[in-house]
Design a protein around this motif. Structure first.
Motif, PDB file in Angstrom:
ATOM      1  N   VAL A  62      -3.185  24.374   9.185  1.00 52.22           N
ATOM      2  CA  VAL A  62      -3.682  23.005   9.003  1.00 52.22           C
ATOM      3  C   VAL A  62      -2.575  21.969   9.093  1.00 52.22           C
ATOM      4  O   VAL A  62      -2.853  20.761   9.119  1.00 52.22           O
ATOM      5  N   LYS A  63      -1.339  22.404   9.111  1.00 54.19           N
ATOM      6  CA  LYS A  63      -0.208  21.476   9.134  1.00 54.19           C
ATOM      7  C   LYS A  63      -0.300  20.569  10.361  1.00 54.19           C
ATOM      8  O   LYS A  63      -0.543  21.037  11.472  1.00 54.19           O
ATOM      9  N   GLY A  64      -0.118  19.285  10.123  1.00 55.41           N
ATOM     10  CA  GLY A  64      -0.211  18.308  11.214  1.00 55.41           C
ATOM     11  C   GLY A  64      -1.607  17.758  11.402  1.00 55.41           C
ATOM     12  O   GLY A  64      -1.781  16.729  12.082  1.00 55.41           O
ATOM     13  N   ARG A  65      -2.616  18.388  10.818  1.00 56.24           N
ATOM     14  CA  ARG A  65      -4.003  17.923  10.936  1.00 56.24           C
ATOM     15  C   ARG A  65      -4.554  17.468   9.583  1.00 56.24           C
ATOM     16  O   ARG A  65      -5.378  16.554   9.530  1.00 56.24           O
ATOM     17  N   PHE A  66      -4.139  18.119   8.509  1.00 55.74           N
ATOM     18  CA  PHE A  66      -4.622  17.798   7.167  1.00 55.74           C
ATOM     19  C   PHE A  66      -3.526  17.076   6.390  1.00 55.74           C
ATOM     20  O   PHE A  66      -2.343  17.375   6.551  1.00 55.74           O
ATOM     21  N   THR A  67      -3.944  16.148   5.514  1.00 58.74           N
ATOM     22  CA  THR A  67      -3.014  15.441   4.648  1.00 58.74           C
ATOM     23  C   THR A  67      -3.545  15.446   3.222  1.00 58.74           C
ATOM     24  O   THR A  67      -4.675  15.026   2.987  1.00 58.74           O
ATOM     25  N   ILE A  68      -2.720  15.933   2.304  1.00 54.85           N
ATOM     26  CA  ILE A  68      -3.101  15.960   0.893  1.00 54.85           C
ATOM     27  C   ILE A  68      -2.438  14.788   0.176  1.00 54.85           C
ATOM     28  O   ILE A  68      -1.303  14.417   0.481  1.00 54.85           O
ATOM     29  N   MET A  81      -8.851  15.436   6.457  1.00 51.15           N
ATOM     30  CA  MET A  81      -8.871  16.478   7.488  1.00 51.15           C
ATOM     31  C   MET A  81      -9.209  15.840   8.836  1.00 51.15           C
ATOM     32  O   MET A  81     -10.298  15.267   8.996  1.00 51.15           O
ATOM     33  N   ASN A  82      -8.279  15.927   9.760  1.00 52.38           N
ATOM     34  CA  ASN A  82      -8.454  15.359  11.092  1.00 52.38           C
ATOM     35  C   ASN A  82      -8.433  16.453  12.154  1.00 52.38           C
ATOM     36  O   ASN A  82      -7.943  17.555  11.909  1.00 52.38           O
ATOM     37  N   ASN A  83      -8.945  16.118  13.326  1.00 56.51           N
ATOM     38  CA  ASN A  83      -8.987  17.061  14.449  1.00 56.51           C
ATOM     39  C   ASN A  83      -9.541  18.415  13.988  1.00 56.51           C
ATOM     40  O   ASN A  83      -8.942  19.478  14.233  1.00 56.51           O
ATOM     41  N   LEU A  84     -10.672  18.375  13.331  1.00 52.74           N
ATOM     42  CA  LEU A  84     -11.264  19.595  12.773  1.00 52.74           C
ATOM     43  C   LEU A  84     -11.693  20.550  13.871  1.00 52.74           C
ATOM     44  O   LEU A  84     -12.125  20.131  14.957  1.00 52.74           O
ATOM     45  N   LYS A  85     -11.557  21.837  13.563  1.00 54.41           N
ATOM     46  CA  LYS A  85     -11.892  22.894  14.505  1.00 54.41           C
ATOM     47  C   LYS A  85     -12.983  23.778  13.902  1.00 54.41           C
ATOM     48  O   LYS A  85     -13.100  23.846  12.669  1.00 54.41           O
TER      49      LYS A  85
END
Length: 120
Positions: A62-68, A81-85
């Motif tokens: 998730v690194k680079g796509r999710f931010t906590i 959560m961005n660019n979800l797959k």
């Protein structure tokens, strides 16, 4: 009594975004974060964050796509959560612990979970 209550799950198309939130009650935790469990798979670590917004850790997937992030005034932790797959489809659990290392593998407190479904 400690309670962790998640919100923000839902259905989204691949490439879309969702924001999960978790409100903690009962006490303030040094470590807060998120785990997830996909159908037929074991629960896995997603991301954690320390009290001061430091000690941030992400799973490689998730690194680079999710931010906590967290808001200590509201005692909440969020997961953008961005660019979800499609492989991100899972039940997402809010977790908390007084120990920033224990939370990475065996968090003491768990929420009930919120479903995230990513369609292809």
């Amino acid at each position: 009594q400690v309670q962790l209550v998640e919100s923000g799950g839902g259905l989204v198309q691949a490439g879309g975004s969702l924001r999960l939130s978790c409100a903690a009650s009962g006490r303030t935790f040094y470590g807060m974060g998120w785990f997830r469990q996909a159908p037929g798979k074991e629960r896995e670590f997603v991301a954690t964050i320390g009290l001061a917004g430091t000690n941030i850790n992400y799973a490689g997937s998730v690194k680079g796509r999710f931010t906590i992030s967290r808001d200590n005034a509201k005692n909440t932790v969020n997961l953008e959560m961005n660019n979800l797959k499609p492989e991100d489809t899972a039940t997402y659990y809010c977790v908390a612990d007084s120990n920033i290392y224990r939370i990475l593998g065996s968090p003491t407190y768990w929420g009930q979970g919120t479903q995230v479904t990513v369609s292809s």
